[in-house]
Design an enzyme around this catalytic site. Structure first.
Site, short mmCIF file in Angstrom:
data_model
loop_
_atom_site.label_atom_id
_atom_site.label_comp_id
_atom_site.label_asym_id
_atom_site.label_seq_id
_atom_site.Cartn_x
_atom_site.Cartn_y
_atom_site.Cartn_z
CG HIS A 535 -1.93 -1.03 1.29
ND1 HIS A 535 -2.57 -1.40 2.46
CD2 HIS A 535 -2.46 -1.82 0.32
CE1 HIS A 535 -3.44 -2.36 2.21
NE2 HIS A 535 -3.39 -2.62 0.92
CG HIS A 579 -6.75 -3.14 2.54
ND1 HIS A 579 -6.13 -4.25 2.01
CD2 HIS A 579 -6.89 -3.40 3.87
CE1 HIS A 579 -5.91 -5.14 2.97
NE2 HIS A 579 -6.36 -4.63 4.11
#
Length: 601
Positions: A535, A579
């Site tokens: 990420h 996320h």
């Protein structure tokens, strides 16, 4: 995050032909035009959104340039569960980090999507829009209230829609339909129930507190435990390519060029407001004689991703002057923060052996069983493969009085944002060098720090645009990050010690985790085994227009440059505590409106 299956060769044999639409160019030598109103560098998550929205006006000509190929006919992209096999294949840039001091000198793989759809085509599909707090904090950082949640909510609703899970079951109490929108990206809760799903929910409701049950994270509160929402519709991956780009690929005002890298931006002149960067140099190989140029009449948009965007900026002479000069690059615009501030969520796989034989471990061990499971997906879009490898997740704030927070400001955006994450996987999920045991049944709990304070960088290794840059995510290099990770590992064990798990599963720590008894032992285990959740964010950060820090202003315009904007996760001023793909869609949708307004489109 990289999830290696023993059956990768089998999966590769299942790839379908990569068919290219007649409207897609495969070489820069095929282009029939050399001028476009807007040039988008990168056909990934953000670039696909921009291509769709900006070509809604038929008078606006748009070129999308993508280094990879089309991904829409890749079977492992289409099948949600098989997304875990994509790192290291042709749809991945296959980057590797520099040696990580926080990981005892280890390097780690860094998967980034290569091809139309970008990382939305190779990720593990989780769709979290981020807490209200994270957006409100961005508004504060940039001095622009347009970034607060109440104002960007419209773009979340515009980008995605909730659809029924593949099995069509009643999802009452597992998701809140009222907080979802009507956009092209399809989002659903899991479409194949796993044995641990009920146990996760029961434990959450039994423990409460930091583990409270959360019906829908996308309601804005990212704390508690609940069902994972993923970019899956009808049992298939819904990514930026299939949701945004392919539906408009035949528009006459859109050209898409694949298999082509942008080697640098070229300054075409100087205005009173700064240098103009509206010429884009292209190439398919490192051969400098095989280059060409295209010009943007209105704007050039960098959507090359958290790694590619700072690399292209630096190659173009935009970045820290001293660093550029050391490589022989003439600085054209001195922006010290280009490539700095790289941040990612560190993650550790915690393995537990269980008594139940209901896990999906055997699917990974037996190619015949895997083949029949894939066959079920191909024939009916049903079964295990309609989901990513995990159905449930949890986000926790650290306990009151945690030593991790001693002497520092809380790095989370607010009370609705967490510090750590738990992901519950119904089997042995092999990460990095670890391989699945030949026998036995397992449970994996992935622990992550979602409000990390470590910061790294992306810098040039050379002036060769085809050379991979130096990627240093600086994983676990702060006291907060390692102490928060230890707490997350302890939380996983607390959660699995609850009564619901003791009847059939009876989880027992497996491997080196079994010997990690003390906090110090757990810290050592983390340093020996951590990777990231892939990420990355922050290498071209937003800041207020008056701030000397940052790379772009709140309108996503590169500071000091003209006709140049950045639209991807590199502009995130802080990393969302979740996320991040949904946040990229939101930013891209807002950017499209900003551009339309700027040019009266």
């Amino acid at each position: 995050m990289k999830f290696q299956l023993l059956v990768i060769p089998f999966v590769h044999l299942a790839f379908l032909p990569n068919l290219v639409s007649a409207t897609v160019y495969t070489s820069h030598t095929q282009l029939t035009k050399r001028q476009y109103d807007i040039i988008i560098i990168g056909g990934g998550t953000a670039g696909s959104v921009l291509a769709n929205r900006l070509t809604e006006n038929s008078k606006v000509s748009v070129l999308v340039i993508e280094a990879g190929a089309d991904t829409k006919d890749n079977l492992s992209v289409q099948v949600p569960f098989l997304g875990s096999t994509l790192p290291g294949t042709a749809v991945d840039w296959a980057f590797t980090s520099t040696a990580q001091s926080g990981l005892n000198g280890r390097t780690i793989p860094y998967a980034r999507g290569l091809g139309l759809g970008g990382s939305s085509a190779i990720n593990l599909l989780t769709y979290n829009r981020g807490s209200d707090d994270i957006w409100n904090s961005w508004a504060s950082i940039t001095g622009d209230s347009a970034w607060c949640w109440n104002n960007v909510k419209q773009y979340y609703l515009k980008s995605s829609s909730l659809v029924a899970p593949a099995d069509g079951r009643d999802t009452t109490g597992q998701v809140d339909p009222s907080v979802h929108g009507s956009g092209p990206v399809e989002v659903s809760v899991p479409g194949f129930s796993l044995p641990i799903d009920t146990l996760v929910v029961q434990t959450s409701k039994q423990l409460g507190g930091r583990f409270k049950y959360n019906v829908d994270f996308n309601s804005g509160d990212f704390t508690g435990v609940g069902f994972m929402q993923s970019t899956v519709g009808g049992g298939e991956r819904s990514d930026a390519n299939t949701a945004y780009l392919q539906p408009v690929i035949s528009r006459s005002n859109l050209d898409v060029l694949i298999n082509t890298q942008v080697t640098k931006l070229v300054q075409s002149g100087t205005s009173k407001l700064g240098p103009i960067f509206n010429i884009v140099e292209l190439g398919s190989t490192a051969d400098k004689n095989n280059r060409s140029q295209v010009m943007a009449l209105k704007e050039t948009i960098l959507s090359a991703g958290v790694i590619g965007t700072p690399q292209i900026l630096q190659l173009s002479g935009i970045g820290p002057s001293a660093s550029l000069k050391s490589l022989g690059i003439t600085p054209l615009l001195d922006i010290a923060d280009v490539g700095t501030g790289l941040v990612d969520h560190p993650m550790v796989a915690n393995y537990f052996q269980v008594s139940s034989n209901g896990t999906w471990d055997d699917v990974l061990r037996d190619n015949s069983l895997l083949g029949s499971t894939l066959g079920q997906w191909q024939s009916s879009r049903q079964g295990l493969f309609v989901d990513s490898p995990a159905n449930t997740q949890g986000y926790q704030r650290l306990p009151a009085g945690s030593s991790a927070l001693a002497g520092i400001a809380d790095p989370a955006a607010g009370s609705k944002s967490a510090h750590t994450e738990l992901i519950f996987v119904d089997g042995f999920a092999p990460f990095g060098e670890l391989t699945q045991p030949a026998t036995g049944n397992y449970l994996t709990v992935l622990t992550a720090v979602v409000s990390p304070t470590s910061r790294g960088s992306v810098t040039l290794a050379s002036t060769d645009p085809f050379a991979k840059p130096l990627i240093n995510p600086a994983v676990l290099t702060t006291n907060f990050d390692i102490l928060a990770m230890v707490q997350a590992m302890k939380d996983a064990q607390t959660f699995l010690a609850a009564a619901p798990w003791q009847q059939d599963f009876k989880p027992v720590a497996f491997g080196d985790l079994a010997n990690a008894k003390t906090d110090a032992d757990k810290a050592t285990f983390a340093r020996n085994n951590a990777v990231t959740v892939n990420h990355p964010a922050g290498t071209a950060r937003m800041s207020s227009a008056s701030s000397k820090s940052g790379v772009v202003d709140s309108q996503l315009r590169v500071k000091g440059a003209q006709f140049l904007r950045v639209v991807d996760a590199s502009v995130f001023p802080t990393i969302p505590e979740c996320h991040i793909q949904a946040a990229v869609y939101i930013v891209a949708e807002r950017a499209a409106d900003l551009i339309k307004t700027a040019y009266g489109l």
